[in-house]
Design an enzyme around this catalytic site. Structure first.
Site, PDB file in Angstrom:
ATOM      1  N   HIS A   1      55.636  29.239  59.646  1.00  0.00           N
ATOM      2  CA  HIS A   1      56.736  29.305  60.616  1.00  0.00           C
ATOM      3  C   HIS A   1      56.351  30.188  61.800  1.00  0.00           C
ATOM      4  O   HIS A   1      55.433  31.008  61.714  1.00  0.00           O
ATOM      5  CB  HIS A   1      57.999  29.827  59.927  1.00  0.00           C
ATOM      6  CG  HIS A   1      58.476  28.936  58.824  1.00  0.00           C
ATOM      7  ND1 HIS A   1      58.132  29.145  57.502  1.00  0.00           N
ATOM      8  CD2 HIS A   1      59.239  27.820  58.845  1.00  0.00           C
ATOM      9  CE1 HIS A   1      58.674  28.199  56.748  1.00  0.00           C
ATOM     10  NE2 HIS A   1      59.347  27.368  57.546  1.00  0.00           N
TER      11      HIS A   1
ATOM     12  N   SER B   1      62.052  22.766  58.149  1.00  0.00           N
ATOM     13  CA  SER B   1      62.374  24.092  58.683  1.00  0.00           C
ATOM     14  C   SER B   1      61.677  24.360  60.015  1.00  0.00           C
ATOM     15  O   SER B   1      62.163  25.160  60.823  1.00  0.00           O
ATOM     16  CB  SER B   1      62.007  25.177  57.668  1.00  0.00           C
ATOM     17  OG  SER B   1      60.650  25.066  57.283  1.00  0.00           O
TER      18      SER B   1
ATOM     19  N   ASP C   1      53.699  34.800  56.188  1.00  0.00           N
ATOM     20  CA  ASP C   1      54.115  33.428  56.494  1.00  0.00           C
ATOM     21  C   ASP C   1      53.344  32.949  57.715  1.00  0.00           C
ATOM     22  O   ASP C   1      53.618  33.363  58.848  1.00  0.00           O
ATOM     23  CB  ASP C   1      55.625  33.401  56.768  1.00  0.00           C
ATOM     24  CG  ASP C   1      56.147  31.999  57.085  1.00  0.00           C
ATOM     25  OD1 ASP C   1      55.326  31.067  57.223  1.00  0.00           O
ATOM     26  OD2 ASP C   1      57.384  31.844  57.203  1.00  0.00           O
TER      27      ASP C   1
END
Length: 426
Positions: A407, A159, A404
């Site tokens: 990311h 990702s 998070d």
């Protein structure tokens, strides 16, 4: 009386000594230059040479690096043979604005659209990576597309690599007329087409590069994941014929658990695997990938890049914020030179260096780890989604469990990764 002869000129011993020393010094420089080129690693690169400074201004005009911040700047334009991007600093410049926003680019996942998701502090958008010894060219969308004319560029990995792909697409898409571009999303393979340039910018999902039982139907529990460390064929058939391949794999290996590593078929279910420490399994898997590259890639037709590990910032004590909660509420980069946190495993970095050094096909490393280590301020944090839904106010109030810090917001740090890739493509 005989005619006297003119005295012979005597060469001073000191002059002879100077000449001999000078020749020896030149020989040493030549030897050092050759050895430094052949032994460079991920961790240490040959510093830039001053020989290019005289020609700097003319090169700057041709390479579109923008105006220099300081007339006395003695850095020169990025040269992949001589320049290191590892050492430098993030410089704040509010006049610098991204080439896109998370509202202007329609191709961004909501997971990384931080401003759109409510992030009010936008200072993170105005930091620019400034290497110590060279000048990184500014990303020119039209020139990038010209370099991709008639080619396929594919990002392969997890990702984070998908974020780099979306960044690249967003960096170029605004200069393409509406009817001349398209996007086709797939579960594993997504393709952005720039029709006017007969070019594609693609992403292929392979979080381990090698095969696993969690490739498409993602298994949330790392303890139930099994990797087929000796096989890459299922994924690699999609990489054949691509002109520029950009790989990454790191964060999925870092669960903290031993990796269930399988040789052979998944047909036996949970039987037949061995539990290996992450660096050991990573070495086997990366060698499988490297063998495929060496056996199937023609370096005269295909360029291969590898993006080094993207740091995670899960432990605020790493940067001295003992009372902090991961990367939550961080608003500025770390300024301590060569900061290295617990989210970047040097053993894994060493595996990459060792495997690449033994490959026949040249692989260019996009070394983003150190420069990204400083950017504790630029993660998605609580301005993200979970399970396809934006975080609720209750979840946002619990950053320990929901922030998070893996990311990155887009636009953001991955744009710098692509600026480095762009510099290599020029």
């Amino acid at each position: 009386m005989g005619t006297s002869r003119p005295p012979r000129a005597k060469v001073s011993l000191s002059i002879i000594t100077i000449i001999v020393c000078a020749l020896a010094f030149l020989a040493l420089l030549y030897t050092q230059r050759i050895s430094s080129l052949s032994s460079s690693t991920i961790f240490r690169f040959t510093p830039c040479a001053a020989k290019r400074i005289a020609a700097k201004k003319s090169v700057i005009d041709n390479r579109n690096v923008g105006a220099l911040d300081d007339a006395a700047d003695d850095r020169f334009v990025f040269d992949p043979e001589e320049c290191t991007l590892v050492h430098g600093k993030w410089v704040f410049n509010r006049s610098i604005t991204p080439l896109y926003t998370d509202t202007s680019c329609p191709y961004l996942d909501r997971q990384v659209s931080c401003v759109k998701n409510g992030k009010l502090d936008t200072d993170y958008l105005h930091w620019e990576w400034r290497p110590d010894d060279c000048i990184l060219p500014r990303f020119d969308p039209k020139k990038a597309l010209q370099r991709l004319q008639g080619k396929r560029l594919m990002f392969v990995g997890d990702s984070l690599q998908r974020g780099q792909w979306q960044s690249f697409v967003c960096l170029v898409e605004s200069v393409i007329p509406q009817g001349q571009k398209s996007m086709k999303r797939g579960r594993a393979h997504s393709v952005f087409k720039a029709k006017e340039y007969n070019a594609t910018i693609e992403f292929y999902w392979a979080p381990f590069l090698v095969e696993s039982n969690s490739d498409l139907h993602i298994i949330a529990d790392p303890n139930k994941r099994i990797l087929k460390v000796d096989s890459v064929a299922k994924h690699a058939k999609h990489w054949i014929g691509v002109d520029i391949l950009v790989f990454n794999t790191y964060v999925w290996w870092m669960s903290g658990l031993k990796i269930k590593s399988l040789w052979g078929s998944f047909a036996n279910g949970d039987e037949g695997y061995e539990e290996l420490d992450a660096p050991v399994s990573y070495t086997v898997g990366l060698k499988t990938w490297a063998n495929w590259v060496d056996s199937n890639v023609n370096p005269n037709k295909t360029r291969v890049f590898f993006t080094t590990m993207s740091p995670t910032h899960q432990r605020s004590a790493d940067w001295g914020n003992e009372k902090g909660i991961k990367c939550f509420n961080e608003t500025k980069p770390i300024t301590k030179k060569r900061h290295w946190g617990s989210g970047s495993d040097k053993r894994m970095m060493g595996v990459v260096a060792g495997v690449m050094a033994r490959m026949k096909v040249p692989v260019t490393l996009i070394n983003i780890t150190q420069l990204s280590e400083y950017r504790i301020d630029a993660h998605s944090s609580i301005y993200t989604e979970l399970g396809g839904k934006l975080l609720t106010d209750e979840q946002k109030a619990d950053p320990l469990h929901y922030a998070d810090c893996i990311h990155w917001c887009l636009p953001g740090v991955p744009d710098t990764w692509n600026r480095i890739l762009y510099a290599h493509l020029l």
